[in-house]
Enzyme design. Structure first.
Site, PDB file in Angstrom:
ATOM      1  CG  ASN A  45      -1.697   1.222   1.451  1.00  9.83           C
ATOM      2  OD1 ASN A  45      -1.844   2.030   0.523  1.00  9.83           O
ATOM      3  ND2 ASN A  45      -2.229   1.400   2.646  1.00  9.83           N
TER       4      ASN A  45
ATOM      5  CE  LYS B  59       0.235   3.346   4.893  1.00  8.21           C
ATOM      6  NZ  LYS B  59       0.184   3.501   6.332  1.00  8.21           N
TER       7      LYS B  59
ATOM      8  CG  HIS C 213      -5.692   1.633   5.311  1.00  3.38           C
ATOM      9  ND1 HIS C 213      -5.255   2.579   6.197  1.00  3.38           N
ATOM     10  CD2 HIS C 213      -4.648   0.792   5.114  1.00  3.38           C
ATOM     11  CE1 HIS C 213      -3.990   2.321   6.529  1.00  3.38           C
ATOM     12  NE2 HIS C 213      -3.599   1.228   5.879  1.00  3.38           N
TER      13      HIS C 213
ATOM     14  CD  GLU D  10      -2.809   5.335   6.939  1.00  2.00           C
ATOM     15  OE1 GLU D  10      -2.763   5.367   5.698  1.00  2.00           O
ATOM     16  OE2 GLU D  10      -1.895   4.858   7.646  1.00  2.00           O
TER      17      GLU D  10
ATOM     18  CD  GLU E 236      -3.324  -2.718   7.605  1.00  2.00           C
ATOM     19  OE1 GLU E 236      -2.216  -2.902   7.107  1.00  2.00           O
ATOM     20  OE2 GLU E 236      -4.039  -1.728   7.349  1.00  2.00           O
TER      21      GLU E 236
ATOM     22  N   GLY F 152       2.703   2.213  10.659  1.00  2.00           N
ATOM     23  CA  GLY F 152       3.604   3.339  10.442  1.00  2.00           C
ATOM     24  C   GLY F 152       4.368   3.768  11.689  1.00  2.00           C
TER      25      GLY F 152
ATOM     26  CB  SER G  27       5.620  -1.775  11.738  1.00  2.00           C
ATOM     27  OG  SER G  27       5.175  -0.450  11.985  1.00  2.00           O
TER      28      SER G  27
ATOM     29  N   GLY H 175       4.908   1.353   4.487  1.00  2.00           N
ATOM     30  CA  GLY H 175       6.194   2.009   4.240  1.00  2.00           C
ATOM     31  C   GLY H 175       7.215   1.142   3.531  1.00  2.00           C
TER      32      GLY H 175
HETATM   33  C1  PEP Z   1      -0.570  -0.041   5.972  1.00  2.00           C
HETATM   34  O1  PEP Z   1      -0.483   0.927   5.247  1.00  2.00           O
HETATM   35  O2  PEP Z   1      -1.576  -0.722   5.879  1.00  2.00           O
HETATM   36  C2  PEP Z   1       0.528  -0.360   6.891  1.00  2.00           C
HETATM   37  C3  PEP Z   1       0.446  -1.465   7.562  1.00  2.00           C
HETATM   38  O3  PEP Z   1       1.582   0.530   6.968  1.00  2.00           O
HETATM   39  P1  PEP Z   1       3.044   0.245   7.608  1.00  2.00           P
HETATM   40  O4  PEP Z   1       3.513  -1.076   7.022  1.00  2.00           O
HETATM   41  O5  PEP Z   1       3.865   1.404   7.158  1.00  2.00           O
HETATM   42  O6  PEP Z   1       2.871   0.146   9.080  1.00  2.00           O
END
Ligand code: PEP
Length: 253
Positions: free
Chosen positions: A15, A17, A101, A103, A171, A177, A216, A238
């Site tokens: 992803n 983002k 998601h 976010e 998640e 993040g 992460s 990320g």
């Molecule tokens: C995500 O965007 O769904 C995510 C898990 O981000 P990160 O891996 O950066 O924590």
């Protein structure tokens, strides 16, 4: 996409983002080239910003690399300025879409009922939705993580997904993040609870729906997470932005 009778291959989903200008297409090309040289055990998908979806889909066409949208509207067209429909994602070459998601839930106030509408629209357009759920740190510390997430799963999955391909991504918000990862024990407990809900809701199909972990995931922890029971892949933020890191996660399977 209609569900096949066999257990689906794991899915590693990147992803991006709100990251990625034209130059980022080179990272996707590098992932595609590496997967061509060494076909992955998993299905692999990149979810770029909507502005890049069409070009990225064309750039990796025919490679072992799927593409998808980061969100879709619950309707197929209409007066919804700034939104993108599931049909548009399919038209731009995507085959999957992330729905709900955290976010989107946090920044745009999306409710589980709206997420269910998006997942329904996605499946109707022939896309495979990845429906995201996860608790805040406050909810976890209050000892309510499992009940909260199970109710999110119940409310975010429309009944119309029966017989259709979809997955669920767990998640925890406090791990997204932040560099903090849920412990394998936390992941195993939550994925088992999600599995039980999927089986109770969708019967036999619920046994093979992939449950991804996100939060992460990086090259250093991917192997341990992906080997845990009921982990059917990963949703990576990320660490999916750089081909080298994303490929190391893909190759951890
Ligand atoms: C995500 O965007 O769904 C995510 C898990 O981000 P990160 O891996 O950066 O924590």
């Amino acid at each position: 996409m209609t569900l096949s009778s066999t257990t689906p291959r794991p899915l590693i989903a990147g992803n991006w983002k709100m990251n990625g200008l034209s130059v980022a297409l080179d990272e996707a090309r590098a992932v595609a080239a590496a997967l061509e040289a060494k076909p992955p055990a998993a299905r692999v998908a990149i979810f770029p910003p909507a502005t890049l979806l069409h070009r990225l889909s064309q750039a990796v066409e025919g490679a072992h690399l799927l593409t998808g949208g980061q969100d879709c509207h619950g309707k197929s067209s209409g007066a919804h300025t700034g939104d993108v429909s599931a049909e548009m994602i399919a038209d731009a070459g995507g085959s999957l879409v992330i729905c709900g998601h955290s976010e989107r839930r946090t920044d745009h106030g999306e409710t589980s009922a709206q997420v269910a509408g998006k997942a329904e629209a996605a499946a109707a357009a022939g896309l495979e939705p990845i429906v995201c759920v996860g608790e805040t740190l406050e909810t976890r510390e209050a000892g309510q993580a499992v009940s909260f997430v199970v109710s999110q799963v119940r409310d975010s999955l429309p009944t119309s997904l029966a017989g259709k391909a979809f997955s669920v991504a767990y998640e925890p918000l406090w791990a997204i993040g932040t560099g903090r990862t849920a412990s394998v024990d936390n992941i195993v407990e939550m994925h088992a609870a999600i599995r039980a809900e999927l089986v109770s809701r969708f019967g036999e199909q619920g046994r093979t729906v992939l449950i991804l972990y996100g939060g992460s995931v990086k090259p250093e922890n991917a192997r341990e997470i992906l080997a845990a029971p009921e982990v059917g892949g990963a949703l990576v933020g990320g660490a999916s932005l750089k081909a080298k890191d994303f490929l190391a996660i893909i190759q951890a399977l």
